[in-house]
Design an enzyme around this catalytic site. Structure first.
Site, PDB file in Angstrom:
ATOM      1  N   THR A 131     -14.830 -40.951 -15.984  1.00  0.00           N
ATOM      2  CA  THR A 131     -16.049 -40.622 -16.735  1.00  0.00           C
ATOM      3  C   THR A 131     -16.574 -39.240 -16.369  1.00  0.00           C
ATOM      4  O   THR A 131     -17.021 -38.482 -17.240  1.00  0.00           O
ATOM      5  CB  THR A 131     -17.131 -41.682 -16.479  1.00  0.00           C
ATOM      6  OG1 THR A 131     -16.675 -42.946 -16.982  1.00  0.00           O
ATOM      7  CG2 THR A 131     -18.434 -41.314 -17.168  1.00  0.00           C
TER       8      THR A 131
ATOM      9  N   SER B 249     -15.032 -42.955 -26.168  1.00  0.00           N
ATOM     10  CA  SER B 249     -15.407 -43.421 -24.839  1.00  0.00           C
ATOM     11  C   SER B 249     -14.491 -42.692 -23.865  1.00  0.00           C
ATOM     12  O   SER B 249     -13.417 -42.209 -24.244  1.00  0.00           O
ATOM     13  CB  SER B 249     -15.202 -44.932 -24.733  1.00  0.00           C
ATOM     14  OG  SER B 249     -15.185 -45.348 -23.375  1.00  0.00           O
ATOM     15  N   THR B 250     -14.910 -42.621 -22.616  1.00  0.00           N
ATOM     16  CA  THR B 250     -13.975 -42.131 -21.593  1.00  0.00           C
ATOM     17  C   THR B 250     -12.679 -42.937 -21.635  1.00  0.00           C
ATOM     18  O   THR B 250     -11.587 -42.413 -21.404  1.00  0.00           O
ATOM     19  CB  THR B 250     -14.604 -42.247 -20.195  1.00  0.00           C
ATOM     20  OG1 THR B 250     -15.711 -41.351 -20.113  1.00  0.00           O
ATOM     21  CG2 THR B 250     -13.599 -41.896 -19.101  1.00  0.00           C
ATOM     22  N   ASN B 251     -12.808 -44.220 -21.998  1.00  0.00           N
ATOM     23  CA  ASN B 251     -11.672 -45.134 -21.880  1.00  0.00           C
ATOM     24  C   ASN B 251     -10.593 -44.915 -22.937  1.00  0.00           C
ATOM     25  O   ASN B 251      -9.502 -45.495 -22.818  1.00  0.00           O
ATOM     26  CB  ASN B 251     -12.164 -46.574 -21.936  1.00  0.00           C
ATOM     27  CG  ASN B 251     -13.185 -46.861 -20.860  1.00  0.00           C
ATOM     28  OD1 ASN B 251     -13.363 -46.063 -19.939  1.00  0.00           O
ATOM     29  ND2 ASN B 251     -13.877 -47.986 -20.970  1.00  0.00           N
TER      30      ASN B 251
ATOM     31  N   THR C 218      33.653 -40.131   2.494  1.00  0.00           N
ATOM     32  CA  THR C 218      32.864 -41.340   2.273  1.00  0.00           C
ATOM     33  C   THR C 218      32.391 -41.835   3.633  1.00  0.00           C
ATOM     34  O   THR C 218      33.162 -41.865   4.593  1.00  0.00           O
ATOM     35  CB  THR C 218      33.688 -42.436   1.574  1.00  0.00           C
ATOM     36  OG1 THR C 218      34.845 -42.727   2.361  1.00  0.00           O
ATOM     37  CG2 THR C 218      34.127 -41.973   0.186  1.00  0.00           C
TER      38      THR C 218
ATOM     39  N   SER D 296      14.869 -18.720  13.432  1.00  0.00           N
ATOM     40  CA  SER D 296      14.322 -19.180  14.702  1.00  0.00           C
ATOM     41  C   SER D 296      13.490 -18.087  15.341  1.00  0.00           C
ATOM     42  O   SER D 296      13.785 -16.899  15.207  1.00  0.00           O
ATOM     43  CB  SER D 296      15.456 -19.592  15.651  1.00  0.00           C
ATOM     44  OG  SER D 296      14.957 -19.892  16.937  1.00  0.00           O
ATOM     45  N   SER D 297      12.465 -18.516  16.065  1.00  0.00           N
ATOM     46  CA  SER D 297      11.665 -17.569  16.836  1.00  0.00           C
ATOM     47  C   SER D 297      12.254 -17.332  18.218  1.00  0.00           C
ATOM     48  O   SER D 297      11.799 -16.458  18.951  1.00  0.00           O
ATOM     49  CB  SER D 297      10.239 -18.104  16.983  1.00  0.00           C
ATOM     50  OG  SER D 297      10.260 -19.344  17.679  1.00  0.00           O
TER      51      SER D 297
ATOM     52  N   LYS E 194      20.124 -16.919  14.045  1.00  0.00           N
ATOM     53  CA  LYS E 194      20.152 -18.230  13.404  1.00  0.00           C
ATOM     54  C   LYS E 194      19.523 -18.135  12.019  1.00  0.00           C
ATOM     55  O   LYS E 194      18.470 -17.540  11.834  1.00  0.00           O
ATOM     56  CB  LYS E 194      19.389 -19.242  14.251  1.00  0.00           C
ATOM     57  CG  LYS E 194      19.584 -20.699  13.833  1.00  0.00           C
ATOM     58  CD  LYS E 194      18.955 -21.620  14.878  1.00  0.00           C
ATOM     59  CE  LYS E 194      19.262 -23.079  14.608  1.00  0.00           C
ATOM     60  NZ  LYS E 194      18.563 -23.581  13.425  1.00  0.00           N
TER      61      LYS E 194
END
Length: 619
Positions: free
Chosen positions: A254, A293-295, A340, A471-472, A477
């Site tokens: 609403t 209506s909102t509905n 697999t 990577s830090s 990497k």
């Protein structure tokens, strides 16, 4: 098809260069057609061509999220993507067509030929393009800066509702009920303005209602015209910042419906020559919400908004499928081991693997498109619970017809409006279909990460494009960040399906109070899926390379190779050589040659991709 001289002349005039200069560049191109909803390119993807609009319209937009800023609308004769002539920088905005377009495209390769063969012409054009881009950047900066409205200090007006009076900032187009909704629902911080297609859908719904009401004599033509003009402006992107209520809210939508009613009413009042808030001339409830209506208005807007968003998602998935199909063709001759349960199986080609991924994405496209058809049945005219109370005879069918014409979406009136008002089954179906597409997409990303693992101590059958340091602490990497982020998007969408399922189940008696959280998750989920497809396509799939040597090495060394040789060697010898290879660590390929059971030519013939990956007749 060749480009007509008058078209070249008109485009040259727009740019400010000589017709013959542009003709020297443009004649090497070709015409490409795009359907409604297609993207021509995406923000952050590589520039590949210079374009000239031949037919239709092309929108240039900034932003990859649910809410974007339209920077320009390109009409026939407009030249764009000129940056391809300057450098290798990626696109800074999206280009898409809402209605379809035909574009003349000159590839980067052809432009490079002009640079080499006619440098004087090339650099004359580049000089003018640089000046034009400077102007565009200034304009774009102004538009983007206005994406979030600056704080406005103004006088106030007094409005009232059934709970009493409230002061409303006089600059605001929303009203008292929107203010109450904004105060009540500090939940996610994600307002309706983040979802432009949802706002456009509401504009379409309210315009269709006004048009039907005027034709049925329950709304004056003057008021209807003002409402429809206000709706047209909102559908075109204006006043979206006024739709500020949190997407997650109580009241079955609403607050959002009244937000739309108030914004449309106040803009319509201005169109009629009145001030905002003078509702005695045009009222949010009595006139904008007439026969509604909102509905019925809210779930209808959800469906239309989802369908508009779905177009973009499906377009992005099509591009991803095409990229996977291209890789399937490129890798058709790359022999590798199939697996697999993470164990060696039998040989296949890398092309077959990527071809399977393309089929999975195609499944998602087909399923989403099919489920979208379920959203075409709407309940406009149901009003409160489906009985049509307070709407004139014939309104439901007429409003639905107008909505189809206005939105361009072939909506139809639901067979049973009572059922359509309380049943959220279609929403749950769309959510589960999004989840299925996400599951398939994440499976592909899992495989990409496994196949690219290493590079020294993993499979390393493919090389993903390096996007950033990984990577830090570990120099050199590089991580598979694009498949990683796409999988996380998929996890989010999978989780959203649980929310939508529970919200759909929450419908009680004649209405589902939980439609707001359904709307949020469907619109946001489709947006996430679209963006994930775009980034996976443009920043990962197109740059994948096959590690042909490693793939072939695995085939030669794999115990699974004996399965493919079993019809020639026989089961007993195949089992013996498999056992020996496992015990000694030797290569099945080398052991077969050492024992003299097959010649190298015969063994290599058996191991050709076309002989290893399809049913075959062995002599």
């Amino acid at each position: 098809m060749s480009l007509q001289l008058d078209t070249i002349a008109a485009a040259a005039k727009r740019i400010g260069i000589a017709t013959e200069d542009l003709a020297a560049v443009s004649q090497q191109g070709n015409a490409v057609s795009y359907a409604a909803g297609d993207y021509l390119y995406h923000e952050s993807t590589p520039r590949l061509w210079l374009g000239l609009v031949l037919e239709g319209e092309v929108e240039i937009e900034r932003g990859t999220q649910a809410r974007t800023v339209t920077l320009a609308t390109l009409m026939p004769g407009a030249v764009f993507s000129e940056g391809v002539m300057l450098d290798d920088a990626p696109h800074a905005a999206n280009a898409l067509t809402h209605k379809g377009a035909k574009v003349w495209q000159i590839s980067r390769a052809e432009l490079e030929k002009v640079r080499a063969e006619k440098p004087d012409i090339f650099y004359r054009i580049v000089g003018r393009i640089a000046a034009r881009l400077s102007e565009r950047l200034r304009f774009a900066a102004e538009r983007i800066a206005g994406e979030k409205s600056a704080t406005v200090v103004s006088s106030v007006r007094t409005e009232h509702d059934s709970l009493g009076e409230r002061e409303v900032p006089d600059h605001a187009y929303y009203g008292v009920q929107t203010i109450r909704g904004m105060e009540n629902f500090h939940i996610s911080g994600i307002g309706m303005y983040h979802f432009e297609h949802f706002i456009r859908a509401f504009a379409f719904v309210k315009k269709a209602a006004a048009k039907a009401n005027a034709e049925l004599g329950v709304l004056s033509q003057e008021r209807a015209d003002a409402i429809m003009k206000a709706c047209d402006e909102i559908a075109a992107g204006k006043l979206h910042d006024q739709f500020a209520i949190d997407m997650i809210q109580g009241g079955a939508g609403t607050s959002t419906n009244m937000n739309a009613n108030e914004v449309i009413a106040n803009r319509a009042l201005e169109i009629l020559g009145h001030r905002k808030g003078q509702y005695e001339h045009l009222h949010p409830n009595d006139h904008v919400n007439c026969s509604q209506s909102t509905n019925d208005a809210y779930p209808t807007a959800i469906k239309v908004g989802v369908l508009l968003t779905l177009r973009e998602t499906v377009s992005a998935l099509r591009e991803l499928r095409a990229a996977l199909q291209a890789k399937a063709k490129e890798f058709a001759d790359v022999l590798k081991m199939g697996r697999t349960e993470n164990q060696d199986a039998v040989p296949m080609t890398l092309g077959q693997e990527f071809g399977a991924y393309a089929v999975m994405i195609g499944d998602g496209i087909r399923h989403l498109t099919r489920v979208g058809e379920e959203f075409l049945a709407i309940n406009m005219g149901a009003t409160a619970i489906g009985t049509g109370l307070n709407s004139p005879p014939g309104y439901a069918a007429l409003c639905t017809k107008h909505l189809a014409d206005i939105s361009g979406i072939p909506v139809t009136l639901a067979d049973d409006l009572v059922e359509a008002t309380q049943d959220s089954g279609e929403f749950a179906l769309m959510s589960s279909t999004m989840k299925t597409a996400a599951v398939q997409l994440s499976k592909i990303c899992n495989d990409l990460r496994w196949m690219s693992s290493g590079p020294r101590c993993g499979l390393y059958e493919i090389r993903l494009p390096s996007m950033q340091p990984g990577s830090s602490i570990m120099p050199g990497k590089v991580n598979p960040v694009i498949p990683e982020v796409v999988s996380q998007v998929c996890f989010q969408i999978i989780g959203m399906d649980i929310t939508v399922s529970m919200a759909a189940e929450a419908s009680e008696l004649e209405l589902n109070m939980a439609e707001p959280v359904i709307a949020f998750n469907l619109l946001f989920g489709l947006t996430l899926l679209r963006n994930a497809a775009i980034v996976l396509h443009s920043r990962c799939i197109v740059g994948i390379e096959a590690n042909r040597e490693r793939c072939l090495q695995y085939v030669h060394n794999s115990i699974g190779l004996v399965t493919a040789l079993n019809p020639v060697l026989g089961y007993e010898r195949s089992a013996a050589i498999a056992k020996e290879a496992l015990k000694t660590g030797g290569s099945v390929y080398e052991l077969v040659l050492q024992k003299g059971w097959l010649t190298k030519d015969r063994l290599d013939e058996l191991l050709k991709p076309e002989n290893m990956t399809h049913p075959r007749q062995l002599n």
